[in-house]
Design a protein around this motif. Structure first.
Motif, PDB file in Angstrom:
ATOM      1  N   LEU A  30      -7.719   1.507  -8.880  1.00  0.00           N
ATOM      2  CA  LEU A  30      -7.281   0.909  -7.627  1.00  0.00           C
ATOM      3  C   LEU A  30      -8.479   0.251  -6.954  1.00  0.00           C
ATOM      4  N   GLN A  68      -5.976  -4.954   3.421  1.00  0.00           N
ATOM      5  CA  GLN A  68      -5.005  -3.958   3.873  1.00  0.00           C
ATOM      6  C   GLN A  68      -5.661  -2.579   3.977  1.00  0.00           C
ATOM      7  N   ASP A  69      -5.272  -1.825   4.999  1.00  0.00           N
ATOM      8  CA  ASP A  69      -5.706  -0.436   5.093  1.00  0.00           C
ATOM      9  C   ASP A  69      -5.012   0.362   3.992  1.00  0.00           C
ATOM     10  N   VAL A  70      -5.791   1.086   3.233  1.00  0.00           N
ATOM     11  CA  VAL A  70      -5.236   1.845   2.112  1.00  0.00           C
ATOM     12  C   VAL A  70      -5.239   3.322   2.487  1.00  0.00           C
ATOM     13  N   SER A 105      -9.808  -3.080  -4.069  1.00  0.00           N
ATOM     14  CA  SER A 105      -9.355  -3.823  -2.889  1.00  0.00           C
ATOM     15  C   SER A 105     -10.276  -4.994  -2.603  1.00  0.00           C
ATOM     16  N   LEU A 151      -2.691   7.347  -1.051  1.00  0.00           N
ATOM     17  CA  LEU A 151      -2.558   6.382  -2.142  1.00  0.00           C
ATOM     18  C   LEU A 151      -3.748   6.476  -3.095  1.00  0.00           C
ATOM     19  N   ILE A 152      -4.920   6.591  -2.535  1.00  0.00           N
ATOM     20  CA  ILE A 152      -6.129   6.719  -3.360  1.00  0.00           C
ATOM     21  C   ILE A 152      -6.084   8.009  -4.175  1.00  0.00           C
ATOM     22  N   THR A 190       0.823  -1.207   0.000  1.00  0.00           N
ATOM     23  CA  THR A 190       0.000   0.000   0.000  1.00  0.00           C
ATOM     24  C   THR A 190       0.861   1.262   0.000  1.00  0.00           C
ATOM     25  N   ILE A 233      -5.560  -4.406  -4.186  1.00  0.00           N
ATOM     26  CA  ILE A 233      -4.937  -4.559  -2.870  1.00  0.00           C
ATOM     27  C   ILE A 233      -5.656  -5.689  -2.152  1.00  0.00           C
TER      28      ILE A 233
END
Length: 107
Positions: free
Chosen positions: A90, A73-75, A92, A79-80, A51, A69
């Motif tokens: 992107l 996972q914490d994103v 998840s 990143l977003i 991430t 992802i």
């Protein structure tokens, strides 16, 4: 299949979807960014647990259709935002990379 169709078929969560109609032609799974840069192909959906914002640069360089992802996972918000800025899809999933890649997609 498009990224949007992949999202629906695998029940993925869209975090950034600036190009939902981008064509998915294959897949790649990996977390070592230098390895992904040398092995992932244009049009792949790339499954990773990473991430770090550097995945956006790798996705851009390899021209993958999207980054998925895995493992819930914490994103980070940064990143977003970077994905949207660079027009990188992107997604998840709470499922493992194995579970995601085990789905028969191109039958």
């Amino acid at each position: 299949m498009t990224v949007l169709e992949l999202k629906e078929k695998l029940c993925l969560e869209a975090l950034a979807l600036p190009e939902p109609e981008k064509e998915v032609t294959g897949g790649y799974t990996g977390d070592l960014l230098s390895w992904v840069m040398s092995k992932a192909q244009s049009g792949d959906f790339w499954v990773t647990i990473m991430t770090n914002v550097n995945i956006i640069a790798v996705a851009h360089m390899t021209d993958v259709a999207c980054v998925v992802i895995a493992e819930g996972q914490d994103v980070p918000k940064a990143l977003i935002e970077k994905a949207m800025e660079q027009h990188i899809n992107l997604l998840s999933s709470a499922r493992s990379a194995y579970e995601i890649c085990h789905e028969p997609l191109f039958l």
